[in-house]
Structure formats: C-alpha cells, structure tokens
Motif scaffolding. Structure first.
Motif, PDB file in Angstrom:
ATOM      1  N   GLU A  80      35.572  45.388  34.608  1.00 32.47           N
ATOM      2  CA  GLU A  80      35.198  46.096  35.830  1.00 32.47           C
ATOM      3  C   GLU A  80      33.700  45.979  36.096  1.00 32.47           C
ATOM      4  O   GLU A  80      33.269  45.782  37.233  1.00 32.47           O
ATOM      5  CB  GLU A  80      35.599  47.561  35.730  1.00 32.47           C
ATOM      6  N   ARG A  81      32.900  46.079  35.018  1.00 34.30           N
ATOM      7  CA  ARG A  81      31.455  45.930  35.201  1.00 34.30           C
ATOM      8  C   ARG A  81      31.113  44.507  35.630  1.00 34.30           C
ATOM      9  O   ARG A  81      30.232  44.289  36.472  1.00 34.30           O
ATOM     10  CB  ARG A  81      30.718  46.273  33.903  1.00 34.30           C
ATOM     11  N   VAL A  82      31.803  43.521  35.070  1.00 33.35           N
ATOM     12  CA  VAL A  82      31.576  42.129  35.466  1.00 33.35           C
ATOM     13  C   VAL A  82      31.896  41.943  36.944  1.00 33.35           C
ATOM     14  O   VAL A  82      31.135  41.320  37.687  1.00 33.35           O
ATOM     15  CB  VAL A  82      32.425  41.175  34.604  1.00 33.35           C
ATOM     16  N   VAL A 129      29.986  41.327  42.640  1.00 33.76           N
ATOM     17  CA  VAL A 129      29.882  41.883  43.993  1.00 33.76           C
ATOM     18  C   VAL A 129      28.423  42.150  44.335  1.00 33.76           C
ATOM     19  O   VAL A 129      27.961  41.835  45.446  1.00 33.76           O
ATOM     20  CB  VAL A 129      30.714  43.177  44.114  1.00 33.76           C
ATOM     21  N   SER A 130      27.677  42.726  43.388  1.00 35.42           N
ATOM     22  CA  SER A 130      26.259  43.024  43.627  1.00 35.42           C
ATOM     23  C   SER A 130      25.463  41.747  43.871  1.00 35.42           C
ATOM     24  O   SER A 130      24.551  41.713  44.712  1.00 35.42           O
ATOM     25  CB  SER A 130      25.679  43.781  42.428  1.00 35.42           C
ATOM     26  N   ARG A 154      36.207  44.293  47.145  1.00 30.80           N
ATOM     27  CA  ARG A 154      34.929  44.785  46.631  1.00 30.80           C
ATOM     28  C   ARG A 154      35.126  45.798  45.505  1.00 30.80           C
ATOM     29  O   ARG A 154      34.308  45.900  44.595  1.00 30.80           O
ATOM     30  CB  ARG A 154      34.141  45.423  47.792  1.00 30.80           C
ATOM     31  N   GLU A 155      36.237  46.535  45.569  1.00 35.65           N
ATOM     32  CA  GLU A 155      36.480  47.589  44.585  1.00 35.65           C
ATOM     33  C   GLU A 155      37.398  47.145  43.450  1.00 35.65           C
ATOM     34  O   GLU A 155      37.700  47.938  42.549  1.00 35.65           O
ATOM     35  CB  GLU A 155      37.101  48.808  45.293  1.00 35.65           C
ATOM     36  N   SER A 156      37.831  45.898  43.467  1.00 36.05           N
ATOM     37  CA  SER A 156      38.745  45.424  42.429  1.00 36.05           C
ATOM     38  C   SER A 156      38.053  45.396  41.062  1.00 36.05           C
ATOM     39  O   SER A 156      36.897  44.970  40.948  1.00 36.05           O
ATOM     40  CB  SER A 156      39.250  44.015  42.760  1.00 36.05           C
ATOM     41  N   PRO A 157      38.769  45.806  40.005  1.00 31.87           N
ATOM     42  CA  PRO A 157      38.209  45.729  38.649  1.00 31.87           C
ATOM     43  C   PRO A 157      38.356  44.342  38.032  1.00 31.87           C
ATOM     44  O   PRO A 157      37.941  44.126  36.891  1.00 31.87           O
ATOM     45  CB  PRO A 157      39.049  46.758  37.885  1.00 31.87           C
ATOM     46  N   ASP A 158      38.951  43.415  38.776  1.00 30.62           N
ATOM     47  CA  ASP A 158      39.213  42.071  38.261  1.00 30.62           C
ATOM     48  C   ASP A 158      38.209  41.082  38.844  1.00 30.62           C
ATOM     49  O   ASP A 158      38.224  40.810  40.042  1.00 30.62           O
ATOM     50  CB  ASP A 158      40.637  41.654  38.637  1.00 30.62           C
ATOM     51  N   PRO A 159      37.323  40.510  38.019  1.00 28.73           N
ATOM     52  CA  PRO A 159      36.324  39.570  38.555  1.00 28.73           C
ATOM     53  C   PRO A 159      36.948  38.325  39.172  1.00 28.73           C
ATOM     54  O   PRO A 159      36.347  37.707  40.059  1.00 28.73           O
ATOM     55  CB  PRO A 159      35.474  39.210  37.328  1.00 28.73           C
ATOM     56  N   ARG A 175      37.975  34.462  43.742  1.00 26.05           N
ATOM     57  CA  ARG A 175      38.960  33.809  44.604  1.00 26.05           C
ATOM     58  C   ARG A 175      38.788  34.216  46.061  1.00 26.05           C
ATOM     59  O   ARG A 175      39.034  33.415  46.972  1.00 26.05           O
ATOM     60  CB  ARG A 175      40.369  34.127  44.113  1.00 26.05           C
ATOM     61  N   ALA A 176      38.342  35.438  46.289  1.00 27.40           N
ATOM     62  CA  ALA A 176      38.096  35.885  47.656  1.00 27.40           C
ATOM     63  C   ALA A 176      36.986  35.061  48.298  1.00 27.40           C
ATOM     64  O   ALA A 176      37.085  34.643  49.464  1.00 27.40           O
ATOM     65  CB  ALA A 176      37.737  37.367  47.665  1.00 27.40           C
ATOM     66  N   LEU A 177      35.931  34.816  47.536  1.00 27.37           N
ATOM     67  CA  LEU A 177      34.830  34.000  48.055  1.00 27.37           C
ATOM     68  C   LEU A 177      35.291  32.569  48.310  1.00 27.37           C
ATOM     69  O   LEU A 177      34.945  31.963  49.332  1.00 27.37           O
ATOM     70  CB  LEU A 177      33.657  34.010  47.074  1.00 27.37           C
ATOM     71  N   ASP A 178      36.106  32.023  47.401  1.00 31.95           N
ATOM     72  CA  ASP A 178      36.561  30.644  47.551  1.00 31.95           C
ATOM     73  C   ASP A 178      37.454  30.485  48.780  1.00 31.95           C
ATOM     74  O   ASP A 178      37.437  29.436  49.432  1.00 31.95           O
ATOM     75  CB  ASP A 178      37.315  30.210  46.293  1.00 31.95           C
TER      76      ASP A 178
END
Length: 237
Positions: free
Chosen positions: A40-42, A47-48, A64-69, A74-77
């Motif tokens: 989640e921190r990753v 996101v940051s 943005r709130e997903s705990p899965d990096p 994949r959203a960016l891609d």
C-alpha cells in the motif's frame, strides 16, 4: 480446502497426478512478497510521484486509492502505452519489489513442495506479473533458483499483456515444449485463473485467506486449497 472431503481430495489428486509441468504465480503461492514492505505504501509512493509530475488527473479515485501498485502502473499504461513515463514508473516499481525481497515471507510448505516436485521429475516455471529480476533475487536467496532456471516469465514492457492475459503462461509452455493439458498453474487471484483458462491449463487455487478463496471460487476455480501441505503430501507419494 481445509479438512478436505473425499471429493475435493480426489479432484486435487487428479490435478497433481496429471501435471508434468507446474507453473507458479510468484507473489502468493511462492511467498508473500510485501510481507514486510507495505504494498500500500509503494502504491501511495507511485501515486505521489505521478502527482509530483502534474499527472494527478490521469488516475481515477479508485485507482489512486488502490493498495496494489500494479493497478497504478497499469492505469498509467492504458492512458500512455509504451511511453517513457510508463517505463520510469515500471522501473520504480521494480526497485520497490527488489527491496521487498529482503523481508518477503516464504509461503508455508512452498519451499519443500518446490524441491520435491523437482526431485520427482516435474519441470517448474514461474509465470508472474512481478519483475523477473525480483523472482530471481528471491529464488536465489532461498536456494531455489535451480528448480526453475531458466524458466522465469515475468513483467515485460508490454504491460497490456500482464495476467489475466495468458502471455506469460504461453511463453512458459512454448519454451518448455509442454502441452497445456500436461501442465498445472498454481495461483491466488482470479487473474491467474483467467490466464490459465485462456491458455488451456488446469488450475489450482491457493487462498491464504477466506476472502481470497471466495474470490477464486466466484471466478470459477473448482479446486482451492488454503495450505500447500496436502499438495506436498500427494507429490511425496
């Protein structure tokens, strides 16, 4: 599968008996990669980083709130496929995954199961959405690399081909010259199941929690275990 009805045990027995090649998802069946290094921190850090580049609006609130990096990557891609921005974010994720290997927790019974399956003549491969560099680093640390080498198939720059796309599963099958029906995929998420199904490979679900088991069964998994111990017992026979 807890106590295990005779029907469930028979179904598991048939899966194990029919497998000549075993394809493992990595994070889950082999180890808990982020056991001591918060995923989640990753995800928050990725996101940051995007927001620091003025790209806050690229992600939905859910992403943005997903705990899965992996969700962030994949959203960016999807919005900027193949871009330098995606490549840099993927490198950042790989760096964090490599850091996580130092505190990764082996899945109970995974190490002896891997060694035993190798000893009885089965061939093993990893088919994962994690970086192959990360898989190799972890397997080296456990002395397990010879059980898999060179068959480690992980995340590439073609992020649209991550599971549930069967790309990494098919790469493993093709490289090993294995027919799908002679293989077995061990995974802990619906995306693992869907990738195996698309490749025509029988599937064994591993669910560390009840919730994971529910998700696998809802997706159509018919054989799900909450421990690899019964699998180990069958392979030893």
């Amino acid at each position: 599968m807890r106590a295990g009805s005779e029907t469930e045990l028979d179904a598991l027995r048939k899966l194990v008996k029919g497998s000549r090649v075993v394809l493992w998802d990595f994070d889950g069946p082999v180890c808990r990669l982020f056991a001591g290094h918060s995923a989640e921190r990753v995800a928050d850090d990725l996101v940051s980083w995007l927001e620091g580049h003025g790209l806050h609006g690229l992600l939905t609130d859910t992403e943005r709130e997903s705990p899965d990096p992996q969700v962030v990557l994949r959203a960016l891609d999807r919005r900027h496929p193949g871009s330098d921005l995606v490549a840099e974010l993927e490198q950042r994720l790989t760096h964090e995954e490599l850091r996580a290997t130092a505190s990764a927790m082996p899945t109970p019974y995974a190490d002896p199961l891997i060694r035993t399956w190798t000893a009885v003549g089965s061939r093993l491969a990893v088919a994962t959405n994690n970086s192959p560099r990360v898989v190799r680093a972890y397997l080296d640390s456990r002395g397990l690399a010879p059980c898999f080498a060179p068959h480690i198939y992980g995340r590439t720059q073609e992020l649209n081909r991550l599971k549930p796309d069967p790309h990494c599963v098919n790469r493993a099958l093709n490289a090993m010259g294995a027919a799908p029906a002679t293989a077995l995929m061990i995974g802990d998420t619906p995306s693992d199941l869907l990738a195996a199904r698309a490749a025509g490979v029988p599937f064994l679900g591993y669910a560390r929690t009840e919730r994971k088991g529910e998700l696998l069964r809802d997706a159509g998994a018919t054989v799900v275990v909450d421990s690899l111990e019964p699998v180990l017992r069958l392979v030893r026979r």
